[in-house]
Design a protein around this motif. Sequence first.
Motif, PDB file in Angstrom:
ATOM      1  N   GLU A  52       0.742  -1.176  -0.177  1.00  0.00           N
ATOM      2  CA  GLU A  52       0.020  -0.108   0.296  1.00  0.00           C
ATOM      3  C   GLU A  52       0.805   1.244  -0.098  1.00  0.00           C
ATOM      4  O   GLU A  52       0.482   2.094  -0.764  1.00  0.00           O
ATOM      5  N   VAL A  53       1.997   1.291   0.777  1.00  0.00           N
ATOM      6  CA  VAL A  53       2.971   2.372   0.774  1.00  0.00           C
ATOM      7  C   VAL A  53       3.687   2.754  -0.338  1.00  0.00           C
ATOM      8  O   VAL A  53       4.074   3.673  -0.874  1.00  0.00           O
ATOM      9  N   ALA A  54       4.235   1.391  -0.850  1.00  0.00           N
ATOM     10  CA  ALA A  54       5.050   1.240  -2.238  1.00  0.00           C
ATOM     11  C   ALA A  54       4.340   1.862  -3.343  1.00  0.00           C
ATOM     12  O   ALA A  54       5.060   2.514  -4.217  1.00  0.00           O
ATOM     13  N   GLY A  55       2.753   1.659  -3.733  1.00  0.00           N
ATOM     14  CA  GLY A  55       2.223   1.878  -4.916  1.00  0.00           C
ATOM     15  C   GLY A  55       2.551   3.442  -5.097  1.00  0.00           C
ATOM     16  O   GLY A  55       3.124   3.590  -6.160  1.00  0.00           O
ATOM     17  N   PRO A  56       1.983   4.185  -4.390  1.00  0.00           N
ATOM     18  CA  PRO A  56       2.115   5.694  -4.721  1.00  0.00           C
ATOM     19  C   PRO A  56       3.486   6.515  -4.872  1.00  0.00           C
ATOM     20  O   PRO A  56       3.682   7.368  -5.325  1.00  0.00           O
ATOM     21  N   LEU A  57       4.733   5.524  -4.200  1.00  0.00           N
ATOM     22  CA  LEU A  57       5.877   6.059  -4.514  1.00  0.00           C
ATOM     23  C   LEU A  57       6.534   6.114  -5.879  1.00  0.00           C
ATOM     24  O   LEU A  57       7.181   6.931  -6.238  1.00  0.00           O
ATOM     25  N   VAL A  58       5.915   5.186  -6.470  1.00  0.00           N
ATOM     26  CA  VAL A  58       6.279   5.075  -8.181  1.00  0.00           C
ATOM     27  C   VAL A  58       7.817   4.725  -8.214  1.00  0.00           C
ATOM     28  O   VAL A  58       8.653   5.351  -8.928  1.00  0.00           O
ATOM     29  N   MET A  59       8.011   3.451  -7.412  1.00  0.00           N
ATOM     30  CA  MET A  59       9.562   3.325  -7.459  1.00  0.00           C
ATOM     31  C   MET A  59       9.918   2.385  -8.733  1.00  0.00           C
ATOM     32  O   MET A  59       9.140   2.137  -9.690  1.00  0.00           O
ATOM     33  N   GLN A  60      11.227   2.350  -8.764  1.00  0.00           N
ATOM     34  CA  GLN A  60      11.835   1.659  -9.906  1.00  0.00           C
ATOM     35  C   GLN A  60      11.127   0.087  -9.901  1.00  0.00           C
ATOM     36  O   GLN A  60      11.068  -0.333  -8.998  1.00  0.00           O
ATOM     37  N   SER A  61      11.016  -0.501 -11.043  1.00  0.00           N
ATOM     38  CA  SER A  61      11.035  -1.914 -11.034  1.00  0.00           C
ATOM     39  C   SER A  61      12.023  -2.613 -11.141  1.00  0.00           C
ATOM     40  O   SER A  61      11.889  -3.990 -10.588  1.00  0.00           O
ATOM     41  N   ASN A  62      13.422  -2.374 -11.747  1.00  0.00           N
ATOM     42  CA  ASN A  62      14.458  -2.971 -11.743  1.00  0.00           C
ATOM     43  C   ASN A  62      15.620  -2.076 -11.154  1.00  0.00           C
ATOM     44  O   ASN A  62      16.317  -1.216 -11.768  1.00  0.00           O
ATOM     45  N   HIS A  63      15.637  -2.364  -9.723  1.00  0.00           N
ATOM     46  CA  HIS A  63      16.721  -1.574  -8.922  1.00  0.00           C
ATOM     47  C   HIS A  63      18.007  -1.798  -9.406  1.00  0.00           C
ATOM     48  O   HIS A  63      18.344  -3.057  -9.540  1.00  0.00           O
ATOM     49  N   GLY A  64      18.664  -0.907  -9.572  1.00  0.00           N
ATOM     50  CA  GLY A  64      20.089  -1.022  -9.715  1.00  0.00           C
ATOM     51  C   GLY A  64      20.399  -0.718 -11.223  1.00  0.00           C
ATOM     52  O   GLY A  64      21.695  -0.553 -11.747  1.00  0.00           O
ATOM     53  N   ASP A  65      19.557  -0.740 -12.237  1.00  0.00           N
ATOM     54  CA  ASP A  65      19.681  -0.691 -13.605  1.00  0.00           C
ATOM     55  C   ASP A  65      20.217   1.013 -13.751  1.00  0.00           C
ATOM     56  O   ASP A  65      19.776   2.011 -12.964  1.00  0.00           O
ATOM     57  N   GLU A  66      20.705   1.312 -14.925  1.00  0.00           N
ATOM     58  CA  GLU A  66      20.915   2.676 -15.075  1.00  0.00           C
ATOM     59  C   GLU A  66      20.071   3.255 -15.372  1.00  0.00           C
ATOM     60  O   GLU A  66      18.943   3.061 -15.806  1.00  0.00           O
ATOM     61  N   TYR A  67      19.877   4.638 -14.847  1.00  0.00           N
ATOM     62  CA  TYR A  67      18.840   5.526 -15.013  1.00  0.00           C
ATOM     63  C   TYR A  67      18.622   5.951 -16.523  1.00  0.00           C
ATOM     64  O   TYR A  67      19.686   6.136 -17.326  1.00  0.00           O
ATOM     65  N   THR A  68      17.618   6.295 -16.782  1.00  0.00           N
ATOM     66  CA  THR A  68      17.156   6.748 -18.213  1.00  0.00           C
ATOM     67  C   THR A  68      16.254   7.636 -18.251  1.00  0.00           C
ATOM     68  O   THR A  68      15.589   8.015 -17.015  1.00  0.00           O
ATOM     69  N   PHE A  69      16.214   8.428 -19.222  1.00  0.00           N
ATOM     70  CA  PHE A  69      15.001   9.379 -19.363  1.00  0.00           C
ATOM     71  C   PHE A  69      14.826   9.658 -20.723  1.00  0.00           C
ATOM     72  O   PHE A  69      15.290   9.560 -21.666  1.00  0.00           O
ATOM     73  N   THR A  70      13.372  10.024 -21.102  1.00  0.00           N
ATOM     74  CA  THR A  70      13.036  10.392 -22.410  1.00  0.00           C
ATOM     75  C   THR A  70      13.294  11.877 -22.737  1.00  0.00           C
ATOM     76  O   THR A  70      13.031  12.825 -22.043  1.00  0.00           O
ATOM     77  N   GLU A  71      13.884  12.118 -23.929  1.00  0.00           N
ATOM     78  CA  GLU A  71      14.233  13.276 -24.290  1.00  0.00           C
ATOM     79  C   GLU A  71      13.730  13.607 -25.765  1.00  0.00           C
ATOM     80  O   GLU A  71      13.791  13.118 -26.793  1.00  0.00           O
TER      81      GLU A  71
END
Length: 430
Positions: free
Chosen positions: A216-235
Motif C-alpha cells: 500500500e505504501v510502495a504503490g504511490p511512491l512510483v518506485m523503479q521496477s528494476n533496482h540498480g539499472d542505469e537511469y534513463t529519461f525520455t528526451e
Amino acid sequence: MALRYSLELPRSLSNFTPKRALLKKRFFSVSASAATMASTARKVLVPIANGTEPMEAVITIDVLRRSGADVTVASSEKQLRVDALHGVRIVADASVSDVADSVFDLIALPGGVPGVDNLRDCGALESLVKKHVADGRLYAAVCAAPAVVLGSWGLLKGLKATCHPSFMEKLASSATAVESRVQLDGRVVTSRAPGTTMEFGVALVEQLYGKEKANEVAGPLVMQSNHGDEYTFTELNPVQWTFDNSPKILVPIANGTEEMEAVMIIDILRRAKANVVVASVEDKVEIEASRRVKLEADMLLDEAAKLSYDLIMLPGGLGGAQAFANSETLVNLLKKQTESNRYYGAICASPALVLEPHGLLKGKKATAFPAMCNKLSDQSEVEKRVVVDGNLITSRGPGTSMEFALAIVEKLFGRKVGLEIAKAMVFTRT
C-alpha cells in the motif's frame, strides 16, 4: 501492485543454496507473526546528527510515516537543528536525551560521514539502542551506519549485514558482510546507500506492519521496477543546456512540500557542485513538509527572487504545489524563466498544479504524478518516468526523484558525471 523492493534473507530464512543466497534477489514474504500484527501505530526513532546523509534520513522518515508509524526524529546534538550533509538543514522533533527512557518498536539509523561518527559517540543513544536490541526489538541502519555504529557497538555479531561499498571491509570485522541492497537477519535490517534507502524504508514498513501495508505504501511512491539499472529519461526536442561558471539553481520549498523530492533534488545537485539556492515560499525559512519533516531554507523567496537562475526546479507535494501556484513572486519568476528560454522543471503534483494552470506547459510534453496526469492538456508522455522537452524537465513522484535529479545533472554536466553520482549512491550498480 507488486511490492517493488527486494530483501536478502539469511540462509535459515530462505530456500536458496548458500552461494545463491548471497547473489540472488527475491521478494520477501513476511513472517506470519509480522503479518498478523495489529494495525496500531508503531513507535519509531530516527536519530540524526550534524553530518547525517539527508536523503537517507528523510526518505526513511517519510516512508515510515506514510505507513502510519509514529516516527520521532531525534537530534544527537545540543540543538534540535542539524546541519546535514550538502547544506541541508533538518529540525528534529526532540533530542536523544529527551527520548532516552522511551520504548520504540524500531530504531533506524541513517548514514553519512561524519554523521555516523557523531551518532556512535552519543552515549545516550548507545545506551538506548543497546537496551532496545537486548529487549529483542527491531533495529536498522543504512550506508556507513551498520559498520561504524552498529558494528562498533557489537550489535552485528554472528549476523549478515550490508553497508556502503566503501565501508565493507570495516563491516567484515563485526559481521558477515554481504552485498545485498537490503539485508534482513534476525531483528536487524541493513542497507547500502541513498540509492537503496527507499527499498530499505519499504522493507521496514513490512517488518512493522506486514506485506499488505508495505504494498500500500510502495504503490504511490512510483518506485523503479528494476533496482540498480542505469537511469534513463525520455528526451524530446533536445537542446544543449549551457551556463556560465557553476549553474545557479533555485529550489523553492513550502509547507506541504514533498520532503523526499526536495531533499533528493537538493542533495544530488549539490553533489554535482551546482550552486543550489533553497528558498522558502512561506514567511519564515523553516517549513513543515508533507510528512512533517521540518526543513530550513537558505533564505526567503523574496530575497531569492532578486537573483537570476539558470534553472528553477519545483518539488511536489500537494500542499507545497498549491503554495507555489499561489505565489505571485514564484509564478513571475517562472514566466520570466520561460520567456528568456532558460531551464525549468517540476515533479509530482507541481507540473499539473503549477506549470499547467499558468500556461508554462504550452507546446510542451510533460509527465506528473499518476493521479494528476489528467490535468495535463497534453498527456502523450505521461507514462514516462522523466521527460525532457527542450528547456523543460518533468517527472512523476518520490520514486522517480533520483532519476529526475540525475537527468538534470546529465543535462548540465554530462552523462559521465551523472553515472558517477548514481554509482556513488548505489542507485546504479557499481
